[in-house]
Scaffold this motif. Structure first.
Motif, PDB file in Angstrom:
ATOM      1  N   LYS A 117       3.827   2.265   9.620  1.00 37.30           N
ATOM      2  CA  LYS A 117       3.751   1.213   8.796  1.00 37.30           C
ATOM      3  C   LYS A 117       4.309  -0.119   9.121  1.00 37.30           C
ATOM      4  CE  LYS A 117       5.380   0.464   3.873  1.00 37.30           C
ATOM      5  NZ  LYS A 117       6.062  -0.665   3.922  1.00 37.30           N
ATOM      6  N   CYS A 118       5.280  -0.197   9.838  1.00 40.75           N
ATOM      7  CA  CYS A 118       5.925  -1.392  10.159  1.00 40.75           C
ATOM      8  C   CYS A 118       4.900  -2.402  11.042  1.00 40.75           C
ATOM      9  CB  CYS A 118       7.117  -1.341  11.237  1.00 40.75           C
ATOM     10  SG  CYS A 118       6.823  -0.692  12.696  1.00 40.75           S
ATOM     11  N   PHE A 163      -2.014   3.483   3.120  1.00 40.91           N
ATOM     12  CA  PHE A 163      -0.844   3.934   2.750  1.00 40.91           C
ATOM     13  C   PHE A 163      -0.308   5.276   3.129  1.00 40.91           C
ATOM     14  CE2 PHE A 163      -1.186   0.857  -0.867  1.00 40.91           C
ATOM     15  CZ  PHE A 163       0.061   0.161  -1.178  1.00 40.91           C
ATOM     16  N   GLN A 175      11.098   0.574   0.088  1.00 41.43           N
ATOM     17  CA  GLN A 175       9.887   0.249  -0.496  1.00 41.43           C
ATOM     18  C   GLN A 175      10.244  -0.351  -1.773  1.00 41.43           C
ATOM     19  OE1 GLN A 175       8.403   1.242  -3.633  1.00 41.43           O
ATOM     20  NE2 GLN A 175       6.187   0.737  -3.158  1.00 41.43           N
ATOM     21  N   HIS A 188       1.782  -2.717  10.316  1.00 43.99           N
ATOM     22  CA  HIS A 188       0.608  -3.313   9.422  1.00 43.99           C
ATOM     23  C   HIS A 188       0.872  -4.858   9.373  1.00 43.99           C
ATOM     24  CE1 HIS A 188       0.038   0.737   7.313  1.00 43.99           C
ATOM     25  NE2 HIS A 188      -0.433   0.616   8.549  1.00 43.99           N
ATOM     26  N   HIS A 234      -3.080  -0.682   1.916  1.00 38.31           N
ATOM     27  CA  HIS A 234      -1.872  -1.258   2.016  1.00 38.31           C
ATOM     28  C   HIS A 234      -1.690  -2.764   2.230  1.00 38.31           C
ATOM     29  CE1 HIS A 234       2.329  -1.681   4.078  1.00 38.31           C
ATOM     30  NE2 HIS A 234       2.569  -1.520   2.650  1.00 38.31           N
ATOM     31  N   ASP A 239      11.428  -2.565   5.817  1.00 41.52           N
ATOM     32  CA  ASP A 239      11.037  -2.646   4.496  1.00 41.52           C
ATOM     33  C   ASP A 239      12.318  -3.359   3.619  1.00 41.52           C
ATOM     34  OD1 ASP A 239       9.260  -2.205   2.382  1.00 41.52           O
ATOM     35  OD2 ASP A 239       8.535  -0.586   3.349  1.00 41.52           O
ATOM     36  N   LYS A 274      12.623   6.068   2.678  1.00 46.99           N
ATOM     37  CA  LYS A 274      12.530   4.746   2.239  1.00 46.99           C
ATOM     38  C   LYS A 274      11.196   4.689   0.937  1.00 46.99           C
ATOM     39  CE  LYS A 274      13.753   1.900   6.113  1.00 46.99           C
ATOM     40  NZ  LYS A 274      14.702   0.857   5.597  1.00 46.99           N
ATOM     41  N   PHE A 275      10.576   5.888   0.995  1.00 43.71           N
ATOM     42  CA  PHE A 275       9.437   6.045   0.085  1.00 43.71           C
ATOM     43  C   PHE A 275       9.688   7.246  -0.792  1.00 43.71           C
ATOM     44  CE2 PHE A 275       8.442   4.280   4.215  1.00 43.71           C
ATOM     45  CZ  PHE A 275       8.089   2.820   3.677  1.00 43.71           C
ATOM     46  N   ASP A 315      11.419   8.067   6.372  1.00 43.16           N
ATOM     47  CA  ASP A 315      10.776   8.637   5.344  1.00 43.16           C
ATOM     48  C   ASP A 315      11.479   8.357   3.740  1.00 43.16           C
ATOM     49  OD1 ASP A 315       8.248  10.029   4.273  1.00 43.16           O
ATOM     50  OD2 ASP A 315       9.035  11.770   4.313  1.00 43.16           O
ATOM     51  N   ASN A 367       0.150   6.117   5.939  1.00 46.64           N
ATOM     52  CA  ASN A 367       1.187   5.776   6.982  1.00 46.64           C
ATOM     53  C   ASN A 367       2.479   5.723   6.297  1.00 46.64           C
ATOM     54  OD1 ASN A 367       0.084   6.647   9.548  1.00 46.64           O
ATOM     55  ND2 ASN A 367      -1.001   5.188   9.276  1.00 46.64           N
ATOM     56  N   ASN A 368       2.800   5.389   5.353  1.00 41.14           N
ATOM     57  CA  ASN A 368       4.087   5.203   4.727  1.00 41.14           C
ATOM     58  C   ASN A 368       5.060   6.082   5.223  1.00 41.14           C
ATOM     59  OD1 ASN A 368       2.985   2.680   3.465  1.00 41.14           O
ATOM     60  ND2 ASN A 368       3.819   3.230   1.646  1.00 41.14           N
TER      61      ASN A 368
END
Length: 447
Positions: free
Chosen positions: A195-196, A187, A267, A198, A147, A87, A317-318, A315, A189-190
């Motif tokens: 997520k990566c 979202f 993020q 997507h 997303h 991210d 990162k968010f 996790d 799955n953030n």
């Protein structure tokens, strides 16, 4: 709208792109290349590469981090996941993941066909422009919270790949039709490995759309504006058509709005939050033990980003709370701060208990006017305040090339020795003069 977009995509050449857009594109490409290298070393992307290796496919395109090659769609998928997993790659305005949705697919097809560096630059600039125009037109459609790379990415990557392969206007309309039918990402799955994928999936679908269209496959050729099509289904009446079509080919989003380079691998909203605490610590020479409590004033319109006890480093990162904790306890907030050993270290665990959020409904979620304020209550009774309106690296507060190269080299050094790292930087800088982009792709794996 589909016809006009297809005409822009199929007719735009390198010479049509303004120099400021070319300059910005070169910087974004360099950052993306650095990210795919660093991302290929992450635990999460090992799963993706094992999956791709299991599927097999013709050994045509490089998968960064793997000794094996695969076909273009799967290479775009794997490399897109690696480019996004941290991210950390540049984002457009409005906030999107244009780098990781576009570049891996472009490189895969350029490698397959032996296309020029100039063709790569042109395709990327075209794909970025289409993606940012969609994002700008859809920015008020917040009732449909997908997303962004999942809904903007497939048709945008299809656009880039259509330009790269020299598809006709009619074939490009078909590529847009196919790409638009490949949309979707959640979202929820953030913070997970999914997520990566997507942006990786957006790249895979964009490559697939262009390859099928090149072979005269069919799709709805009015997919953007037709009933039950792309805009009506995903965005509804909130979609701003003039933002999509106005000045197409004359006005470029990168020239008008710029882009954001991330200084921290998290993020986009975490950039302001992290920087506010970093500045607070640096300016006052704070140590974590000096702090009794730490309050972050953040937008209340980002409820999913309050994670007081993130389950993993990924996790984190968010999590507003987590980035504040690492900014308070770590000498530098970098890639390794978002690993489980740091997440569950004693200093971070202790810092997390000191942090609270102050939600503010008046703080915008737009990267153009977002801000975060940090307040620290010290054990000696003082209260210190630091507000970040424009983090270093944002379009409102750009960093120098030398400062950017610090980030680039920190990413690249995880895979390449210094001499090959500098050669790769030079190849990206001179990409427009490179007759065969396969030279760049080989340099990605140290050849």
């Amino acid at each position: 709208a589909t016809q006009q977009l297809a005409k822009f995509i199929s007719t735009t050449r390198y010479e049509d792109i303004p120099q400021p857009v070319l300059d910005a594109t070169r910087t974004i490409l360099l950052d993306g290349i650095a990210n795919v290298l660093a991302g290929s070393t992450q635990h999460e992307t090992e799963f993706v590469r094992r999956y791709v290796d299991h599927l097999g496919g013709h050994a045509q395109c490089t998968v960064v981090g793997s000794p094996n090659k695969t076909n273009p769609p799967l290479a775009a998928f794997a490399n897109g996941a690696s480019m996004h997993v941290l991210d950390y790659e540049p984002q457009g305005i409005p906030s999107t993941h244009g780098t990781s949705t576009l570049l891996p697919g472009i490189l895969a097809l350029a490698e397959l066909n032996g296309l020029s560096g100039r063709a790569v630059v042109t395709a990327f600039a075209v794909g970025w422009e289409v993606q940012q125009r969609i994002a700008m037109a859809a920015r008020k459609a917040e009732s449909r919270p997908f997303h962004p790379p999942g809904i903007y990415g497939p048709p945008s990557c299809a656009s880039a790949c259509a330009n790269l392969l020299g598809l006709t206007e009619q074939q490009t309309r078909v590529a847009l039709g196919i790409g638009a039918s490949r949309t979707g990402a959640l979202f929820a799955n953030n913070g997970t490995m999914t997520k990566c994928t997507h942006p990786g999936n957006a790249g895979r679908m964009g490559v697939e759309a262009a390859m099928l269209a090149a072979d005269n496959f069919t799709a709805n050729e009015d997919i953007i504006e037709t009933g039950r099509g792309y805009v009506e289904t995903l965005f509804g009446d909130a979609f701003e058509w003039d933002a999509l079509m106005g000045g197409l080919g004359r006005e470029w989003n990168l020239q008008k709005h710029g882009f954001n380079i991330k200084r921290y691998p998290a993020q986009i909203a975490m950039q302001w939050a992290t920087e506010s605490v970093v500045l607070l610590r640096e300016k006052n020479k704070l140590k974590a033990d000096d702090v009794e409590w730490l309050e972050l004033e953040v937008s209340s319109r980002r409820p999913g980003l309050s994670r007081p006890a993130p389950a993993t480093g990924l996790d984190g990162k968010f999590s507003f709370e987590y980035v504040a904790a690492v900014a308070l306890t770590q000498d530098m907030v970098g890639i390794d701060c978002f690993t489980d050993p740091v997440r569950f270290s004693a200093p971070v665990e202790a810092a997390l208990k000191k942090i609270r959020l102050k939600p503010n409904p008046d703080i915008s979620t737009s990267t153009l006017d977002c801000w975060v304020q940090a307040r620290a209550g010290l054990k000696d009774g003082r209260v210190l305040v630091e507000r970040c309106d424009a983090y270093r690296g944002s379009s409102r507060n750009p960093i120098t090339r030398d400062a950017h190269l610090v980030k680039v080299r920190d990413c690249m050094r995880r895979v390449l020795p210094p001499d090959k790292m500098e050669r790769l930087i030079g190849l990206v800088d001179g990409l427009a003069e490179l007759k065969d982009a396969r030279v760049l792709v080989r340099a990605l794996v140290g050849e």
